[in-house]
Design a protein around this motif. Sequence first.
Motif: not given
Length: 353
Positions: A11-13, A33, A59-60, A85, A100, A159, A163, A189
């Motif tokens: 992913g991005f981060i 991932d 997959d987690i 996200s 997830t 979301y 989280k 970010n």
Amino acid sequence: MNKILITGGAGFIGSAVIRQLIAETATSVVNVDKLTYAGNLQSLVSVADNPRYCFEHVDICDAAEVARLFREHQPDAVMHLAAESHVDRSISGPAAFIETNIIGTYTLLAAAREYWSGLPAERKTAFRFQHISTDEVYGSLGETGFFTEETPYQPNSPYSASKASSDHLVRAWHHTYGLPVLTTNCSNNYGPFHFPEKLIPLVILNAANGKPLPIYGKGDNIRDWLYVDDHARALRLVLEKGRTGETYNIGGWNEKTNLEVVHAICAILDELHPQGAPHASLITYVQDRPGHDRRYAIDANKIARELGWKPQETFTTGLRKTVEWYLANTDWVKAVVSGEYQKWISTHYGGKG
Ligand code: NAD
Ligand code: DAU
């Protein structure tokens, strides 16, 4: 740290953290991932052949596979970034976020605890489980004030609620089982390799291509922006030096209204990509996001005081770098916009992608 298991590394981060770790340290990285729409291995081309990097397409939420990862790779730490996200997607389809962000985090915690319990004393003491979270768990601010580590949780979107749940699970695994955890809550970010569903990359690409720039509501909602490499550096510092059981807020002291952000992007593009100037003429007001949080602002004093972290980029330098990156990296952009990036994954991973 000899070896870190990083979830969500495509992913991005996560990809920014991996590129830094491979470039700047001797640490080995296992990138775990699922490769959802947000996972893009083309963001990791620069490290793909490095002997200290390896990719696991897992997959987690898959408990057996997650247990195998700990058994086979024997990591010294986990950096948990895998998540759904995007707030807008959580409004139209919350199920994947529950799956997830909550069940996945639980599955990872359970496997990490099992593995950590069996480690020899020295490795057990040194082990860390770092949970990467968001400032959105704190809800929305009025005109003044900042989110501190003591701000009560008040998540408003599916979301942020998912989280917040994951943050609480991580806390409970520390309090009840003694798992050495660290939690970070970061602001918005921006930077290279950002999937163009989010405000900044979406506006850069739309403006460069003469398409409308959608502004939710009046464009006066405020976000607190941090350049992604500064976030990655903060995460590495917290992992190395943070106190277990603590949370650390991460932010760039960079509050902007959405309209300010969009105008800043347009001004840079007017200079670097003069075709279509003035790009701000593309601004289009659209229906607001349901439950749209008004203002986020992070008090980042704790991480500065305890660990000496401060961002290296200002919003001006970071935004210019970002716009330049999107204008220069047309192959990455084209593959994302066309959907080719997912075909690239199956070509390179034998249909697993
Ligand atoms: P992203 O959407 O770009 O990447 C998420 C990654 O997780 C993708 O590679 C995806 O394939 C992977 N993933 C999703 N579901 C998975 C699953 N079930 N199993 C394994 N992998 C899975 O997200 P990002 O912007 O890089 O955010 C990373 C983390 O940082 C998230 O936990 C997010 O909540 C948090 N965060 C993000 C921001 C931000 O501004 N982007 C700010 C603060 C915190
Ligand atoms: O604060 C941290 C959070 O920042 C992270 O936890 C999330 O993963 C990340 O996606 C981000 O959430 P936001 O909802 O703040 O980001 P987004 O880029 O979607 O939106 C930023 C602001 O811009 C928000 O006020 C909504 C607005 N917006 C967004 C889009 C996509 C628009 O006005 N138009 C748009 O097209």
